[in-house]
Scaffold this active site. Structure first.
Site, PDB file in Angstrom:
ATOM      1  N   GLU A  13      -4.602   2.546  -4.296  1.00  0.00           N
ATOM      2  CA  GLU A  13      -3.152   2.482  -4.104  1.00  0.00           C
ATOM      3  C   GLU A  13      -2.708   1.138  -3.549  1.00  0.00           C
ATOM      4  OE1 GLU A  13      -4.729   4.543  -0.309  1.00  0.00           O
ATOM      5  OE2 GLU A  13      -5.358   4.177  -2.370  1.00  0.00           O
ATOM      6  N   ASP A  42       0.849  -1.194   0.000  1.00  0.00           N
ATOM      7  CA  ASP A  42       0.000   0.000   0.000  1.00  0.00           C
ATOM      8  C   ASP A  42       0.888   1.249   0.000  1.00  0.00           C
ATOM      9  OD1 ASP A  42      -3.019   0.841   0.569  1.00  0.00           O
ATOM     10  OD2 ASP A  42      -1.697   2.199   1.691  1.00  0.00           O
ATOM     11  N   ILE A  43       0.574   2.193  -0.897  1.00  0.00           N
ATOM     12  CA  ILE A  43       1.343   3.435  -0.966  1.00  0.00           C
ATOM     13  C   ILE A  43       1.000   4.308   0.233  1.00  0.00           C
ATOM     14  CG2 ILE A  43       1.833   5.512  -2.333  1.00  0.00           C
ATOM     15  CD1 ILE A  43       1.021   3.965  -4.824  1.00  0.00           C
TER      16      ILE A  43
END
Length: 234
Positions: free
Chosen positions: A147, A104-105
């Site tokens: 994301e 996950d960004i």
């Protein structure tokens, strides 16, 4: 004498007529033969034209089906597999045991709010490229949405090394977003073991998601691994 002359003339006239009839008959046969040859050639040409057209249409149909399948199974922004493509890729794997990773960004919403969604899309594309450079040929990488990315790793190598490489592949260099804008992007990774993808995917995903939450809570830009194995539902 006159009678003989008359017979000679008569005979000569009959011979000429016979020859003439034979010539006419030959010409008719030749003309019919030529006509049949032309018709046969035209039929063959038409037949082969139909085969050629059918072949072209078949190739176009196959190409269209492949394009449709590619479009259905891939994320249009990053060209990675989407959720459906991920499941399809897993369905043909001989060994569905290994590790499930969720990537996950970090603070992606802040990136979108600060620089705009077009720059957010560029970040997603660059992150996809960097993650792709780390995963191996036997791994399966996909973008689930937003994301969030998912990776299935079938290798028995220490998963911590791979997770660390994934984190560093994103954070090692800043992202250039045009117009002189450079930003630092990081990701957090949650990892969970999985013995049977189809029987344990949901529980493995929950464990990996919990590990991801742990990595976020500990400061982001890092990974966390769940060591407990999933139990297949009875």
């Amino acid at each position: 004498m006159k009678k003989l002359s008359f017979l000679a003339v008569l005979f000569s006239s009959s011979a000429v007529e016979a020859v003439s009839d034979a010539v006419i008959e030959y010409q008719e046969v030749a003309a019919n033969t030529i006509m049949l040859s032309i018709i046969l050639a035209l039929n063959l040409l038409f037949f082969f034209s139909l085969l050629t057209i059918a072949g072209i249409l078949s190739k176009k149909r196959v190409s269209a089906l492949k394009a449709a399948e590619t479009s259905a199974n891939h994320d249009p922004l990053t060209a990675l597999l989407n959720r459906r493509g991920f499941e399809a890729a897993m369905s043909i794997k001989d060994d569905a045991s290994g590790f499930l990773l969720i990537v996950d960004i970090d603070d992606f919403k802040k990136i979108n709010d600060t620089y705009g969604h077009s720059y957010g899309d560029k970040v997603l594309q660059e992150v996809s490229t960097r993650l792709s450079s780390v995963v191996r040929s036997g791994d399966v990488l996909a973008r689930l949405g937003g994301e969030e990315f998912v990776i299935f790793v079938c290798s028995e190598d220490k998963i911590e090394k791979l997770a660390d490489r994934l984190v560093k592949s994103v954070s090692s260099e800043s992202f250039y977003l045009d117009n002189g804008v450079n930003i630092q992007v990081t990701v957090s990774v949650g990892v969970a073991p999985i013995n049977d993808f189809y029987a344990q995917y949901e529980s493995a995903y929950q464990k990996a998601d919990s590990s991801l939450y742990k990595a976020k809570k500990q400061g982001k830009n890092q990974f966390a691994v769940s060591l407990s194995h999933c139990v297949s539902p009875q």
